[in-house]
Every structure is written in C-alpha cells, then in structure tokens.
Enzyme design. Structure first.
Site, PDB file in Angstrom:
ATOM      1  N   GLU A 153       0.969  -1.067   0.289  1.00 41.09           N
ATOM      2  CA  GLU A 153      -0.155   0.080  -0.315  1.00 41.09           C
ATOM      3  C   GLU A 153       0.578   1.929   0.102  1.00 41.09           C
ATOM      4  O   GLU A 153       0.487   2.001   1.237  1.00 41.09           O
ATOM      5  CB  GLU A 153      -1.011   0.071   1.101  1.00 41.09           C
ATOM      6  CG  GLU A 153      -1.945  -1.435   1.472  1.00 41.09           C
ATOM      7  CD  GLU A 153      -3.015  -1.004   1.779  1.00 41.09           C
ATOM      8  OE1 GLU A 153      -3.945  -1.971   2.576  1.00 41.09           O
ATOM      9  OE2 GLU A 153      -3.036  -0.787   3.379  1.00 41.09           O
ATOM     10  N   GLU A 312      -7.162  -7.562  -1.192  1.00 41.76           N
ATOM     11  CA  GLU A 312      -8.001  -7.647   0.283  1.00 41.76           C
ATOM     12  C   GLU A 312      -9.275  -6.671   0.396  1.00 41.76           C
ATOM     13  O   GLU A 312      -8.823  -5.537  -0.091  1.00 41.76           O
ATOM     14  CB  GLU A 312      -6.454  -6.874   1.078  1.00 41.76           C
ATOM     15  CG  GLU A 312      -5.175  -7.281   1.621  1.00 41.76           C
ATOM     16  CD  GLU A 312      -4.356  -6.216   2.596  1.00 41.76           C
ATOM     17  OE1 GLU A 312      -5.289  -5.103   2.890  1.00 41.76           O
ATOM     18  OE2 GLU A 312      -3.057  -6.169   2.382  1.00 41.76           O
TER      19      GLU A 312
END
Length: 673
Positions: A153, A312
C-alpha cells in the site's frame, strides 16, 4: 514479457494475507486444513516479516519461511510472496535514523508503526534491494510461488518526506524534469511574491510557511513524492524480474478515492504486471456498495480494462474507523462477487486468522477469534464454493457503457490552498456523478483526459480543475466526431503547472462547450439556489454558481434566484456530430439524474427502468462466453430481465425470461450462444 496472471493458478484466487509468524508452528497444520475446507487457492505471505527474515544486519533466517512455503505447496495452495520492505527492522532505524520521514513541520516520525519510510534515503534503498535480492535468489523458482508482492500500500499512511535527503532528491528531479532553474521559475510563477530562484540549490521542499506555499511548487512536490515511491517499486520489481523470470510482480493499490489521495494510479498501472487492489468499506453513512462499485471500476480502468485482482478486503468489520460495524449476513459474499463482476479474478481478504495482539486485533478475518463455530467462518466456506463455481469466467472482461474522466494531478491541484470555495470537493463531485450513473444502471470506465474516448457514447467530467491543452483538444475532437460530453463546474481552469489558462474560463473547454464563464460566485454555508428546467421543475443546488455567457450554446436551465439569477445554469452545445453539456452549479441527486437522462438521450443510451434501484447488472465477456452478474443489495427479492437464456453458475439452474435474485444475493448467468 512478464506473466500477467498468477503462475500455476488455474482457478479464481481465493484466500488472504497469511501471517503465521503471529502463531506457533503447531497452528500451521490446522491452518492449511481449514484453508482446504474453505477452498483457499492463494495466500499472501511475508509482507511484514523483515525483522524475522533478517533479525540482525546481514544475518538471515529463512528456515521458517522454507517450511511454510513447502507446507502450502504440499496442500496445493499458491503463494503471493511479499518483499517486506514496508517495515524495516528496528535495528535498521537505529543505525539509520535519518531513514524515518520528516513532516512539513519538521517533525521526524519514530519507529513503532508501519510504512515510516523516507523513500529518498539511500540506506533504505540499499537495504530494500538487499532483502529483495535474497528472497528472489532463494524462492524465485519455488513451486508454490504464484506472484511477487512488493512493499504494501504505497502512499499509506506516509507518501511525502521533507528531510534534507528529499530536498536534494527533489532538486535532482526538478533538474531532470525542467532542465534549467529558469524553466522552474516560469512553471511555478515565482515572479509572484518575489519567490524567484537563482539556482536549484536554493529550492527546498514546500515546508511549513507563514502563508500559502507556492502552488506550483506544492503540486510538483506531490508529483515528486509519487515518482520517488515508484522509483523504489521499480528497483525491487526489476530485481525480481531478473532473478525470478516468468513470475508476475505487483503491489497492492488503494484506488478508492476514499482511501488514498497521494498516488497517481494511471502511472502506477503501467508499472505492475498485474493490477491488484485493496478495498475497505467506508461506513460514513453513504451507500457503501456504490463506493465499492466505483473502486472496482476505477481499478479495472487503471488496468486498461484487463482483469485485475482484489488482494484485500474484509470479511466483516474493520478496526480503524471511528465506528466499525459488522457486515450483515450475506454481505461478505455480495461485496466479494460485486468486485468479481467488475473485473476481479477472485477475492482475497486481510487476513486469514484474526490477530490476538497488535493494532489490528479487532479487524475481522477469515478465521475469527471465535473460530469455526461462527457465522463469518460458515460464510467464508460458502463463498469459497461460490468462487470455485465461477472459475470459468477467468480472463473475461467487464463491459462498460460510459466513461468518467479522472486525473489524480487535477485532484492534487484542486486541494491546494486558497481556492474559491473550501466546500467544492473533487471527490464529492466524482462520487455524486458516479452514483447518478450507477442509479441509471450504467457500468462506468474511468479514463485519463487525454485517452482515446471514441468507444464511449457518453463521457462525464465531474471535476477536472487542471486540464492540459491536449486534453481540451481531445474532448473537442470527441464531441465533433459524435460523442456526448457532460462537464461540471470549475473544470478546465488551470494548466499542468496550476497556471490559469489564458483568456476567459474555462480555458481549453470554451470552444467545445460554446460558452465563457465571467466569474465564479460560490455560495455561503447553508445557501441554496433553484434551477428552473425546461419541464418547469426547479431542483435545488448549493456550494457554487457562475456567471455563464453562452457563445453558441443553448440555455437549458436558468438560475431562478441567487447571485446569478436569470443567467444560464445548464447549457447544451451542438458541435460537429456531437453534443456538449455544461452544469455550472452543484446539483443534487434529482438534478443530476435529470441532466444525465437528457444527455443519455443525446448519446442514445436507453434507460433501464426495468431494473430496481440497488440491483446492479454487469456483464463480463470473453472467449469462454458472456456472463451476466446480478447483485441484489436490497432487502427484497428482485427479478432481472434476461434477453438471452442461460445457466446460473451458483445454483446450476436454467434461467430464462426473468432471473430471480433473492434479497441480498448474487446470481451469475452464463448466457447461451
């Protein structure tokens, strides 16, 4: 060419982040048994494991990871192997404290969280390259390896650092980008407030200043911070490509506008072998499934329309919002399959087993604290079976009806200091226009303003404050060749350096819209205006009005009151074979629906009055066939018309005429022919 699909994965991906280092090895056997029960096909491993893999400088311990990968391979579970460069070990920071990022206010962060990284720091780059090399040399041809997962991320929670290393790196970036310091002065307009620079060495990052910082400098620093993170990704990617050929390399994006605002995903999408995304519902009172659809459409668009992968999301509640409600029964599956409908090649979660310690111990997981005698576990097993039943859709592509233009650079520029109204929010307008299109049952592609738009009958511009001349020419050609364009206010105002375009507003959009804007007149909090339409209705608007002067455009709606009373609020301009619409105020949902309805008529888009609100219908098409996904987000059973009969893949039933979709359920039909 690198592979673009996970190696050795013959079904849709299903699984999640697996962090076995949080548990004794005695639990691992139970984990893989449960993974097989749930239908898990792939897990992400090692993302936060640098301190275990390299417990002290140059001393490595791969034994536990060897045993883990061998165990997963033995049970037929593929591995998305992380490079753990998002969290260097504490020993690294104690040796190199300058690798911790510094805020614009001059405060240096401390170790103890995640992603506290100065991406310009040479010691960090060297250490990241070294651990990536070690992993690639050891596991590059491991039979369990499906793909590589670099970092985690990027951009969250820190994207920009303002330290001395970053200052030096920024100067080099400026020299490469502009060539001369005079070119920087011209781009930034440093003649204003006497900010002119005599040499690159005079330039610093846009640190804390007593008044607004130079907007050109601030915008370029956002670009620089994003480019610097991308440099580090490429460094690791290239090591992996060299030492582990044929295995795709990715990093997990966070494309939802509600989750990350510091990354230019158009640029990042060109760097990864496979676009992957993390998405979490933001429970702020909005219709969360609309945000989900928007994020999925945006991710697919970043992938160039190709299949992508949801790497995710959550089985139920998360832990980092002020209030974290659980997902309702059936919502996990519905959310997961809605991503699949919009192009994902599976559904993975954070995480496999719910943590007992640490900051995310209340974040839901596939195996919750309560174990297997829980609703969440039972739904995980059911979802695994559903994902397995849909494996034949692999490689198909989602079909879109319209395009929405979006540019992260424009968003960055619009959020800088001293704009006409703090209440105008680019994300809000993007959300609002997307929701209006969603409610008209139109599937959206997002596109860069300079992209080829010829295949879309309707293009919507919800917020494009920054627009290049090339983008303006692109939109003009699109309309002249028969397209229908809808543009919202405060678009086309500045160029790529945040300099106002010469001449009247809206700069490069003047000709295509057939108008000029003499002045902005934002509204004060609580103020509203009425807009009189051709049918006599008067939808209300707020935040923004403008003094619009038609110069070829026809007036469709006028302001009934407010500072621009009697002047055009909505216009329509015929140009060549197409039509361009302009709305100069912030319309609410009813006003946007009416506007898009009329523009849709120009574009030849037939309304879908036969579909209930919050029942989305999306198609994926490819060599294996055409698949219709019907996702019912309501509490009532719904019927979806089928033009062609087919076989429903989740139940095995034949479907014809009208497809029954139970409340809260998903149905997927392989259409005949």
């Amino acid at each position: 060419m690198p592979e673009t699909t996970p190696r050795g994965l013959t079904r849709l991906a299903f699984g999640g982040d697996y962090n076995p280092e949080q548990w004794p090895e005695s639990v691992w056997q139970e984990d893989v048994r449960l993974m097989r029960e749930a239908g898990v096909t792939m897990v992400s491993v090692g993302i936060f494991s640098w301190a275990l893999l390299e417990p002290s400088p140059g001393r490595h311990d791969f034994g536990w990871l060897d045993r883990l990968l061998d165990l997963l391979h033995e049970h037929g579970i593929r591995v998305d192997l992380g490079t753990p460069t998002v969290v260097p070990p504490v020993w690294f920071y104690r040796a190199h404290p300058e690798a911790l990022p510094v805020t614009a206010e001059g405060v240096r962060y401390e170790f103890g969280s995640r992603a506290a990284i100065c991406h310009s720091n040479a010691d960090y780059r060297a250490a990241a390259a070294a651990i990536t090399t070690k992993l690639a040399e050891r596991y590059g041809d491991h039979p369990a390896l499906a793909m590589w997962h670099v970092h985690n991320e990027y951009g969250v929670p820190v994207s920009a650092c303002y330290c001395a290393s970053c200052a030096a790196h920024f100067r080099r970036w400026l020299a490469t980008t502009y060539g001369t310091v005079d070119a920087v002065n011209e781009a930034w307009g440093t003649a204003f407030w006497g900010q002119r620079y005599a040499a690159f060495e005079d330039i610093n990052p846009p640190r804390l200043t007593p008044a607004a910082v130079n907007p050109g400098q601030a915008l370029d620093y956002k670009r620089f911070a994003d480019a610097t993170m991308r440099e580090n990704f490429r460094m690791e990617r290239d090591i992996l490509h060299r030492l582990s050929p044929g295995v795709p390399v990715t990093t997990n994006f966070m494309t939802a506008l509600s989750q990350c605002d510091s990354v230019d995903y158009w640029a990042w999408g060109r760097e990864v072998d496979l676009v992957t995304n993390d998405h979490y519902l933001i429970t702020d009172g909005r219709r969360t499934h609309v945000n989900l659809a928007m994020a999925a459409d945006l991710t697919r668009s970043v992938a160039g329309g190709a299949p992508w992968l949801l790497l995710e999301h959550s089985t139920s509640g998360v832990n980092w919002q002020l209030r974290n409600p659980a997902k309702a029964p059936g919502q996990m599956a519905r959310n997961s399959l809605a991503h699949v409908a919009r192009g994902s090649e599976g559904a993975l979660f954070f995480q496999w087993r719910q943590s007992r310690r640490g900051a995310e111990k209340f974040h839901s997981a596939m195996v919750p604290h309560g174990g297997t005698d829980t609703r969440v576990w039972r739904e995980v097993v059911e979802l695994g079976a559903s994902v397995e039943a849909l494996s034949e859709i692999r490689g198909t592509r989602t079909e879109a009806d319209v395009a929405v233009l979006w540019d992260w650079h424009s968003w960055w520029a619009q959020t800088l200091d001293w704009r006409p109204s703090v209440d105008h929010d680019a994300r809000e307008r993007a959300d609002a226009f997307y929701e209006a299109l969603y409610d008209r049952h139109l599937t959206v592609d997002f596109a860069h303003p300079e992209a080829d738009l010829s295949r879309y009958p309707l293009v919507v511009v919800p917020a494009l404050y920054l627009m290049t001349q090339a983008a303006g020419r692109n939109l003009k050609a699109y309309v002249e060749q028969g397209g229908t364009l809808v543009v919202s206010y405060f678009s086309g105002i500045v160029d790529e350096h945040d300099a106002v375009h010469e001449g009247a507003y809206p700069g490069p959009l003047r000709d295509v819209l057939g108008l000029t804007v003499e002045e902005f007149s934002p509204l004060l909090p609580g103020e509203r205006v009425r807009v009189t339409g051709p049918d006599g209705t008067e939808p209300s608007a707020d935040v923004w009005t403008e003094f619009v002067v038609p110069r070829g455009a026809e007036t469709v709606s006028v302001y009934a009151d407010g500072p621009a009373a009697g002047l055009p609020a909505v216009t329509r301009h015929r140009l060549g074979e197409g039509t361009a619409w302009y709305v100069s105020t912030r319309l609410g949902a009813d006003g946007l629906d009416a506007l898009l309805g009329r523009a849709g008529e120009d574009a030849g888009l037939a309304p879908r009055a036969d579909l209930p609100r919050d029942v989305e219908v999306v198609r994926r098409t490819g060599e294996s066939g055409t698949y219709l996904f019907a996702v019912n987000h309501t509490g009532s059973d719904a019927k979806v018309p089928l033009e062609v009969p087919g076989t429903e893949l989740l139940t095995g039933d034949r479907a014809a005429g009208r497809l029954e979709v139970p409340a809260g359920a998903v149905r997927v039909v392989r259409l005949d022919g």
